[in-house]
Every structure is written in structure tokens, then in C-alpha cells.
Enzyme design. Structure first.
Site, PDB file in Angstrom:
ATOM      1  N   CYS A 398       0.850  -1.204   0.400  1.00 15.43           N
ATOM      2  CA  CYS A 398      -0.306   0.257   0.134  1.00 15.43           C
ATOM      3  C   CYS A 398       0.861   1.834  -0.132  1.00 15.43           C
ATOM      4  O   CYS A 398       1.763   1.805  -1.375  1.00 15.43           O
ATOM      5  CB  CYS A 398      -1.240  -0.110   1.215  1.00 15.43           C
ATOM      6  N   HIS A 525      -3.217  -5.503   0.309  1.00 15.75           N
ATOM      7  CA  HIS A 525      -3.068  -5.714   1.506  1.00 15.75           C
ATOM      8  C   HIS A 525      -3.461  -7.206   1.386  1.00 15.75           C
ATOM      9  O   HIS A 525      -3.953  -8.538   2.213  1.00 15.75           O
ATOM     10  CB  HIS A 525      -3.791  -5.323   2.679  1.00 15.75           C
ATOM     11  N   GLU A 527      -1.883  -9.462   3.209  1.00 20.14           N
ATOM     12  CA  GLU A 527      -1.351  -9.828   4.383  1.00 20.14           C
ATOM     13  C   GLU A 527      -2.828 -10.623   4.792  1.00 20.14           C
ATOM     14  O   GLU A 527      -2.732 -11.954   5.724  1.00 20.14           O
ATOM     15  CB  GLU A 527      -0.677  -9.271   5.219  1.00 20.14           C
TER      16      GLU A 527
END
Length: 599
Positions: A398, A525, A527
Site C-alpha cells: 500500500c 494488502h 497479508e
């Protein structure tokens, strides 16, 4: 539908979220379908506008819900996809009741906490519990509900009242209450003290809820006489008192529950003993033990602005851990406050400046996570510059991608004032701009949120290979700013390659430096979708590059360089001798700044 309620007492931060996730996992391992709900008693509508220092990271769901980080634990442990409605807040409940009042649904009535707020809470729970989250048709068998905060908090009282009514309404055999409490050990006497838990249970009972199971957090296993005392004073059967003592990594927590027959106690309360089977946790057990035996290190410098609280980057840490286990490496995180890398710090605090640069230079790879605001941005740009010039593996997420683009424009294109309009609204070279559809007047829920599709523009690139040579990938987003599409031709002519874009081709999603060993930035993102045994592709690439394994992973797309069985690298557990057992290690299997302590 059966319900398991997890409450907490004495102090916050005991690990209710991990306990609730572990209960869900063990019930799923017994052959049951499980869903989860998190109740947060704060007045915010969602977690989106809260600082990470206040409440840890904001976890983003597929539907764009900005929710509490515990929902990330639920998704990782249970491998499910939750919705924004799986996170209940006081703000959401009151808003729904006020909206009904304005529509006239309560016409003629005085709207009160009881029954209107409590009824709304119960209706929300029943409605959301019926939503399938595992990709199958029909509702789950069990809903695990976690009540945030601690018993006695003023803001949670309407929820406790509602849950007391709910337990009575659904009836015995359909509701099980697990109370997580603290049994401290005073250093002066070295004795496990039960009084805090006694008072916590007394407070719970005074509000109409009776615990069926006690999950006691302690540094060591509870002694028999301590269990006897808790059973006598808390009115809980001896066999229903579970010890959750400190372990080397949180993947052992479900195994603690299994070994102490917690699943049998829950199934007995819920009248499911004839339906469920013995928990099948072979793969989970192997992964937990395998993680403990890793000893060859990989060091990642985490360059961020919220480094004072590790929960601010919880999903990033978990994604790194998943990738490091897949690469057979023990993960060490070196926290680098981004602002400490800046020239101003060299003058104000030379020691912090030297320490930050020492950690950055000593790491095997560099990760710059997301963030908001201008504090530390110049430090993140310097980290990207160092990784690019010194061919150090780099992953920018990001804002980390945006700072890498800004650095490239400054250093390679010679645009010294290149910047994001977030940090300099009057820059002559805006590499990053505010998205046209964004709102500048309302902050909550107005970003580009949730799962969005990214299409690969180049087949022969590292990111496409790591994702299995697919034509597109769906990842979760949370951002207001994007790379300026007008600047893309200049950047690409200079050697930067935007290998992933959205469906319009004007929104940049993935950027790479083709000639660099591993230099990737992503606007999304990744993750949030990483799972134990199924690590995120770009995190796997970072760890593989940092440990010298990237070529092997890329050779045949997603082909593994080591034999893998059920997500566990199938290697002998004894590598270069017998590794010693972890003692007083970190609870999450990650070592920070070279030791096993959270800093």
C-alpha cells in the site's frame, strides 16, 4: 444452531481472540461447521477510523468491512471468509435501533435499552450466525461469539444482559459459556492466586451468566489444589477448568485445549457428543512442532510508523511467519521506526539514527507496510532507496508501494520534489494522487475497500509466477490514494514495470523492478488472506529471496522446492543437529529485534 460464548475477566489482553479461534478450530476438527462473531462494545460503527495504537490493526474483509483484528485470527485459524456483520459494535446496534425509530417501527413506544437494544443484539446474532462462511450451503453447526472487553465494563453491560436473555431463550444444550480469566503468580510467594478469577466469575454470575468452562491464563500449568479451589468457589466442574499456559507459539493453543479434553466439555454442554468425532489435528500439530524446530534465521526489517505496538501490524507478522515456515526459516523481525532513518533524527537523536540504519543494513529483507499520514514517510522513501540501490529484497504494501514509486521518480527520473498529494498537495510532480471516487469530507468507510481484482500485464514476472501464472488475482484493498496514471509512461520508460493493474488498466496494483533480485510493491494488502500452510504469494517471495531460495520457488510457477505434505515442508526435523526446545519464547513464534520478547 449451537452457541459458544467466550468472555474475559480480570484484565484485557488475555488472549480471548486466540482462545475463541482455537475453540472454533478444535470444533471444526471434530467435524462441525463453525462460524464466528466478535462483539466490540465501543461506540464506533467500525474499526476503520481508529488509530492502530488504540486498538491494533484494522482487519479488512472481502466485503470491505473494516473490523477488529480478532476476526483476522478467526479467518486464519478456521480458513473461512467472514462478513462485516460478523463484527458487532455498540455503534452498529444503536444506529440500527435509531433508524428503526425514525422509520416508525416502534411507533407509540418508548425506545429503551431493555428490550429494544437487547432484542436488536439477539436478532443480529441469530441473523449473522445463519450466514455460511465456509463456502458451503446452509448455516453452520456452531457459532463462537467473543465478547470484547472485560466483565464489569460499563459499555458491555447491554451485551451481557442481551446474552443472558439469549442463553435462556435458546435453552440448555444450545449455549456454552467459556470464561477466560487470569491466575497470576506473585513473585514474592511464588503461588498461583485464584482470587482475581473468583471475583471475575462472581461479577459474571451477578449479571445473569453462569460459566460452564473456565480457561485460566497463567505462566505455568495450574496445580491440582488450585483447580480444586477454583471449582469449589466458581461452581465449575473440576474437569471443566482448563489451563492456557504460555507456549512457544499460538498454534499450540488448540492442542492445549485438545489435550485437556476441552472439546469434550464443550460438546457435552451442547449435547453434541453423539454427533462430533475426535478432533483431527494431525496437520495442525505437525505445523506447530515444525515451527518450534526451525533454527536457521531470516531477518526482516519492518520499516513503519506504528512500531511501538506489534499488534498494529499483526496480519503482516502472521503472513511473514506463514512464509518463513514454508521456507524452513526462523523469523526474526527488526523493528525500524521509519522516522529514525531521516536526516532530522541524525541531528536530534544520533543513537536512534545509527541504530535504525544498522538494523536496516543488517536485515536479509526489507518490508514497508501500509500507513496513513506524513510522519515517517521520508524514512520509508530512504528504506526503499537503500533496498533498490543495494539489491536488498524489498516488499512494499500500500503506502510502501507508493513510497517506492516516489523514490524511483526522485532518484532515477530526477524529480526532486516528486511526492504524494497526501503529503504535499502542491507538488509539481504528483506521483501519487487522491482517487477521484474518494470522499474528502467523510473518513469512515469511504476508502477503496475489500476484495478487488488485479490483472497481470506481464506473464514473465516474479509476482505472476509466485501467484501460479494466473491471469488475475483477487486481493483486499484499503486506500484513498493511488499511483498517478499520467506518470506511468515516464516511470515505465525509466525501468519501473507495473505488472498488475485493475480491470480499467488505469489503476496500478503491482510494481516491480525486473533487474532487481526482488523488489515488489503492491497496492493491495496480501497479508489479510495469508493462512497457515497457505502463505501469501508476495510474502513467500520476500522470505524466499531473503533466504536465497527464490529461484527454486519460481522455477515452475508455484512448484515447491521442497516436498510438501498438507502444507508442511516434508523435511527431517533434525537439521544440523538437534535444535533445543524453545524456553520462554515468544507466544507467536516470531522473534523481535533479535530476541524472544515483544518490544
Amino acid at each position: 444452531m449451537k452457541y459458544v460464548l467466550v468472555t474475559g475477566g480480570v484484565v484485557s489482553g488475555l488472549g480471548k481472540g486466540v482462545t475463541a479461534s482455537s475453540i472454533g478450530l478444535i470444533l471444526k476438527a471434530c467435524g462441525l461447521r463453525v462460524t464466528s462473531i466478535k462483539i466490540d462494545p465501543y461506540l464506533n460503527t467500525d474499526a476503520g477510523t481508529m488509530s492502530p495504537f488504540e486498538h491494533g490493526e484494522v482487519f479488512v474483509l472481502d466485503d470491505g468491512g473494516e473490523v477488529d483484528l480478532d476476526l483476522g485470527n478467526y479467518e486464519r485459524f478456521l480458513d473461512i471468509k467472514l462478513t462485516r456483520d460478523n463484527n458487532i459494535t455498540t455503534g452498529k446496534i444503536y444506529q440500527s435501533v435509531i433508524d428503526k425509530e425514525r422509520r416508525g417501527d416502534y411507533l407509540g413506544k418508548t425506545v429503551q435499552v431493555v428490550p429494544h437494544i437487547t432484542d436488536a443484539i439477539q436478532e443480529w446474532i441469530e441473523r449473522v450466525a445463519a450466514i455460511p462462511v465456509d463456502g458451503k450451503e446452509g448455516p453452520a453447526d456452531v457459532c463462537v461469539i467473543e465478547l470484547g472487553g472485560t466483565i464489569g465494563d460499563i459499555e458491555s453491560m447491554p451485551f451481557i444482559e442481551a446474552l443472558g436473555q439469549f442463553s435462556y431463550r435458546v435453552g440448555a444444550g444450545n449455549f456454552c459459556l467459556v470464561h477466560v480469566s487470569l491466575v497470576p503468580v506473585l513473585n514474592v510467594v511464588g503461588e498461583q492466586k485464584t482470587k482475581p478469577t473468583q471475583h471475575s466469575v462472581r461479577g459474571l454470575r451477578s449479571q445473569g451468566l453462569m460459566p460452564n468452562i473456565l480457561a485460566c491464563r497463567s505462566t505455568t500449568e495450574l496445580e491440582e489444589q488450585v483447580k480444586d479451589k477454583l471449582s469449589q468457589f466458581c461452581h465449575v466442574p473440576f474437569e471443566n477448568i482448563i489451563t492456557l499456559y504460555d507456549v512457544s507459539n499460538i498454534w499450540h493453543v488448540p492442542l492445549l485445549l485438545r489435550d485437556q479434553k476441552a472439546h469434550e466439555a464443550i460438546l457435552k454442554v451442547l449435547d453434541l457428543k453423539g454427533v462430533a468425532c475426535e478432533p483431527a489435528l494431525g496437520e495442525w500439530t505437525a505445523r506447530a512442532k515444525f515451527c518450534d524446530k526451525l533454527h536457521e534465521p531470516v531477518r526482516i526489517a519492518m520499516v513503519g510508523k506504528y512500531t511501538g505496538l506489534s499488534d498494529s501490524y499483526l496480519s503482516v507478522l502472521k503472513a511473514l511467519l506463514h512464509a518463513s515456515v514454508a521456507c524452513r526459516r526462523k523469523l526474526y523481525i527488526d523493528w525500524v521506526p521509519a522516522s529514525d532513518l531521516e536526516i532530522a533524527t541524525a541531528q536530534e537523536n544520533p543513537d536512534a539514527y545509527r541504530s535504525a540504519w544498522s538494523l536496516l543494513k543488517g536485515a536479509d529483507g526489507v518490508l514497508v507496510p501500509g500507513g496513513f499520514g506524513d510522519r515517517g514517510v521520508e524514512g520509508k522513501i530512504l528504506a526503499a532507496k537503500y533496498a533498490r540501490e543495494n539489491r536488498k529484497p524489498y516488499l512494499g504494501i500500500c503506502l510502501g508501494m507508493q513510497t517506492a514509486v516516489i523514490e524511483f521518480a526522485r532518484s532515477v527520473l530526477g524529480m526532486q520534489d516528486a511526492n504524494s498529494t497526501e503529503f504535499n498537495a502542491h507538488t509539481r510532480n504528483p506521483c501519487v494522487i487522491f482517487m477521484p471516487e474518494g470522499s474528502k469530507t467523510h473518513m469512515g468507510g469511504t476508502m477503496r475497500l475489500g476484495s478487488r481484482r488485479t490483472y497481470f500485464q506481464v506473464k514473465d514476472c516474479k509476482s505472476a509466477k509466485l501467484y501460479g501464472n494466473r491471469s488475475f488475482v483477487d486481493e483486499r484493498h484499503r486506500h484513498r490514494y493511488e499511483v498517478n496514471p499520467e506518470m506511468v509512461p515516464l516511470l515505465e520508460d525509466a525501468g519501473l514495470c507495473f505488472t498488475g493493474k485493475d480491470e480499467t488498466g488505469r489503476r496500478m496494483e503491482i510494481v516491480e523492478l525486473p533487474q532487481h533480485p526482488y523488489f515488489i510493491g503492491v497496492q493491495f494488502h496480501p497479508e489479510f488472506k495469508s493462512r497457515p500452510g497457505k502463505p501469501s504469494a508476495v510474502f513467500l517471495g520476500l522470505i524466499a529471496a531473503a533466504s536465497g531460495q527464490l529461484d527454486a520457488w519460481l522455477k515452475k510457477g508455484t512448484a515447491k522446492p521442497y516436498a510438501v505434505s498438507n502444507g508442511i515442508p516434508a523435511i527431517k526435523p533434525h537439521i544440523n543437529g538437534t535444535p533445543t526446545k524453545l524456553v520462554n519464547g515468544p507466544l507467536d513464534g516470531i522473534y523481535y529485534n533479535g530476541n524472544g520478547l515483544h518490544v
